[in-house]
Design a protein around this motif. Structure first.
Motif, short mmCIF file in Angstrom:
data_model
loop_
_atom_site.label_atom_id
_atom_site.label_comp_id
_atom_site.label_asym_id
_atom_site.label_seq_id
_atom_site.Cartn_x
_atom_site.Cartn_y
_atom_site.Cartn_z
N ARG A 27 0.83 -1.21 0.00
CA ARG A 27 0.00 0.00 0.00
C ARG A 27 0.86 1.25 0.00
NH1 ARG A 27 -3.28 -0.71 4.44
NH2 ARG A 27 -1.74 0.34 5.77
N GLU A 28 1.88 1.28 0.84
CA GLU A 28 2.76 2.45 0.91
C GLU A 28 3.59 2.59 -0.37
OE1 GLU A 28 2.75 4.77 3.21
OE2 GLU A 28 1.05 3.68 4.07
N ARG A 29 3.97 1.45 -0.94
CA ARG A 29 4.72 1.50 -2.19
C ARG A 29 3.89 2.14 -3.29
NH1 ARG A 29 7.26 -3.72 -5.41
NH2 ARG A 29 8.31 -2.53 -7.07
N ARG A 30 2.58 1.81 -3.32
CA ARG A 30 1.69 2.40 -4.31
C ARG A 30 1.54 3.90 -4.08
NH1 ARG A 30 -2.37 -1.33 -4.53
NH2 ARG A 30 -3.59 -0.34 -2.91
N LYS A 31 1.46 4.31 -2.82
CA LYS A 31 1.35 5.73 -2.49
C LYS A 31 2.61 6.49 -2.91
CE LYS A 31 -1.82 5.42 1.45
NZ LYS A 31 -1.98 5.65 2.91
N LEU A 32 3.75 5.91 -2.66
CA LEU A 32 5.01 6.55 -3.05
C LEU A 32 5.13 6.67 -4.57
CD1 LEU A 32 7.53 4.91 -0.53
CD2 LEU A 32 6.77 7.29 -0.56
N ALA A 33 4.70 5.61 -5.26
CA ALA A 33 4.76 5.64 -6.72
C ALA A 33 3.85 6.73 -7.27
CB ALA A 33 4.37 4.28 -7.29
N ASP A 34 2.67 6.88 -6.68
CA ASP A 34 1.75 7.91 -7.15
C ASP A 34 2.28 9.30 -6.82
OD1 ASP A 34 -0.71 8.58 -8.47
OD2 ASP A 34 -1.46 9.23 -6.52
N ALA A 35 2.90 9.45 -5.65
CA ALA A 35 3.50 10.73 -5.30
C ALA A 35 4.63 11.09 -6.27
CB ALA A 35 4.03 10.69 -3.87
N TYR A 36 5.31 10.10 -6.78
CA TYR A 36 6.38 10.29 -7.76
C TYR A 36 5.80 10.68 -9.12
CZ TYR A 36 9.88 8.59 -11.16
OH TYR A 36 10.74 8.46 -12.22
N ARG A 37 4.63 10.15 -9.45
CA ARG A 37 4.04 10.40 -10.76
C ARG A 37 3.22 11.68 -10.82
NH1 ARG A 37 1.70 4.54 -12.77
NH2 ARG A 37 3.71 3.45 -12.94
N ALA A 38 2.59 12.07 -9.70
CA ALA A 38 1.62 13.16 -9.71
C ALA A 38 2.18 14.47 -10.28
CB ALA A 38 1.08 13.37 -8.29
N ILE A 64 1.73 8.39 -23.83
CA ILE A 64 2.81 7.76 -23.06
C ILE A 64 2.53 7.91 -21.57
CG2 ILE A 64 5.26 7.90 -22.48
CD1 ILE A 64 5.77 8.73 -25.36
N GLY A 65 2.04 9.08 -21.18
CA GLY A 65 1.73 9.30 -19.77
C GLY A 65 0.64 8.39 -19.24
N GLN A 66 -0.28 7.99 -20.12
CA GLN A 66 -1.34 7.08 -19.68
C GLN A 66 -0.77 5.77 -19.18
OE1 GLN A 66 -3.86 6.91 -23.18
NE2 GLN A 66 -5.36 8.25 -22.25
N ASP A 67 0.29 5.32 -19.80
CA ASP A 67 0.89 4.04 -19.42
C ASP A 67 1.88 4.16 -18.27
OD1 ASP A 67 -0.49 2.58 -21.34
OD2 ASP A 67 1.02 2.96 -22.88
N HIS A 68 2.54 5.30 -18.15
CA HIS A 68 3.65 5.40 -17.20
C HIS A 68 3.47 6.44 -16.10
CE1 HIS A 68 5.97 2.74 -19.80
NE2 HIS A 68 5.61 3.49 -20.83
N LEU A 69 2.52 7.36 -16.26
CA LEU A 69 2.35 8.41 -15.26
C LEU A 69 0.97 8.43 -14.63
CD1 LEU A 69 4.18 11.37 -17.06
CD2 LEU A 69 5.11 9.76 -15.39
N SER A 70 0.11 7.49 -15.02
CA SER A 70 -1.23 7.42 -14.43
C SER A 70 -1.12 7.03 -12.96
CB SER A 70 -2.08 6.39 -15.18
OG SER A 70 -2.31 6.80 -16.51
N PRO A 71 -2.16 7.33 -12.17
CA PRO A 71 -2.13 6.92 -10.76
C PRO A 71 -1.85 5.43 -10.61
CG PRO A 71 -3.97 8.39 -11.15
CD PRO A 71 -3.38 8.09 -12.50
N LYS A 72 -0.98 5.09 -9.71
CA LYS A 72 -0.61 3.69 -9.48
C LYS A 72 -1.79 2.92 -8.93
CE LYS A 72 2.57 0.42 -9.25
NZ LYS A 72 3.21 -0.10 -10.48
N GLN A 73 -2.09 1.79 -9.57
CA GLN A 73 -3.22 0.97 -9.16
C GLN A 73 -2.79 -0.49 -9.07
OE1 GLN A 73 -6.36 1.68 -11.95
NE2 GLN A 73 -6.57 3.83 -11.41
N GLY A 74 -3.69 -1.29 -8.52
CA GLY A 74 -3.41 -2.71 -8.40
C GLY A 74 -3.40 -3.39 -9.76
N LEU A 75 -2.95 -4.63 -9.77
CA LEU A 75 -2.83 -5.37 -11.02
C LEU A 75 -4.18 -5.56 -11.71
CD1 LEU A 75 -0.25 -8.11 -9.96
CD2 LEU A 75 0.16 -6.05 -11.32
N LEU A 76 -5.22 -5.82 -10.94
CA LEU A 76 -6.53 -6.07 -11.54
C LEU A 76 -7.08 -4.81 -12.21
CD1 LEU A 76 -8.24 -8.32 -8.82
CD2 LEU A 76 -7.22 -9.01 -11.01
N ARG A 77 -6.97 -3.67 -11.53
CA ARG A 77 -7.47 -2.42 -12.12
C ARG A 77 -6.63 -2.00 -13.32
NH1 ARG A 77 -9.29 1.62 -7.15
NH2 ARG A 77 -10.95 0.28 -6.32
N THR A 78 -5.33 -2.21 -13.24
CA THR A 78 -4.46 -1.88 -14.37
C THR A 78 -4.83 -2.72 -15.58
OG1 THR A 78 -2.64 -1.26 -12.89
CG2 THR A 78 -2.09 -1.77 -15.18
#
Length: 203
Positions: free
Chosen positions: A28-39, A166-180
């Motif tokens: 969960r925290e890894r996903r939050k950090l990834a989204d903070a990196y992408r936002a 390109i941003g849709q694939d690499h900069l979108s909010p980080k989500q779980g595998l099923l939602r991705t």
């Protein structure tokens, strides 16, 4: 090892529970950090797209005024003040695109997104360099300049569209595998629908 296996069951339960909690928290925290990196990168791309769109609108406004005759008594047309204001807005839009790309250079770090952003910036630089020509001192020069500029703006628009893709694939909010996976499935359905519609229309 024997001592470790001999631990009481309640202690084993605590160890297993702690490990499970750590695993859930970690992802969960890894996903939050990834989204903070992408936002901030998403925001930078959005600013570039917004500035490029404003540039197109202001360019169309200048073209409209340049094609109309100067307003005379009892005749339709445009005034020198209106044409000058349109040119001024176009100049401000150019500066806003420059600002958006400057923010992007400081913010976008994803390699593919950065590369595409630089390609778009080079297209914008071509637009900006062509703006500094002596012919712009005359109204007819503005007309010729803006007509030539139309193709360059269309290419800039296409470059920005690729940047967003390109941003849709690499900069979108980080989500779980099923939602991705679900999102990619929807994207494929949309692309297939567009392709089928194009094939139905034909050349």
């Amino acid at each position: 090892m024997d001592t470790f296996l001999a631990l009481p069951l309640p202690l084993w339960g605590g160890i297993i529970g702690s490990l499970l909690t750590y695993a859930v928290t970690y992802f969960r925290e890894r996903r939050k950090l990834a989204d903070a990196y992408r936002a901030p990168q998403r925001e930078a791309v959005a600013q570039i797209l917004a500035a490029a769109n404003e540039l197109k609108v202001s360019a169309n406004d200048v073209i409209t005024h340049s094609r109309q005759p100067i307003l005379e008594v009892f005749k339709a047309g445009t005034s020198n003040d209106a044409a000058t204001l349109a040119q001024r807005n176009f100049e401000l839009a150019l500066l806003e695109v420059e600002r958006a790309f400057a923010v992007g250079k400081l913010t976008v770090v994803h390699p593919q997104s950065y590369r595409q952003m630089i390609l778009a910036y080079e297209r914008y630089s071509t637009v900006r360099r062509s703006f500094d020509t002596p012919e712009l001192a005359q109204r007819d020069g503005w007309k010729r300049f803006m007509e030539r500029l139309d193709g360059q703006l269309q290419q800039l628009d296409a470059d920005c569209a690729v940047l967003v893709a390109i941003g849709q694939d690499h900069l979108s909010p980080k989500q779980g595998l099923l939602r991705t996976a679900a999102r990619k499935g929807v994207q494929k359905q949309v692309e297939d629908s567009k392709r089928a519609a194009t094939e139905t229309k034909g050349p």
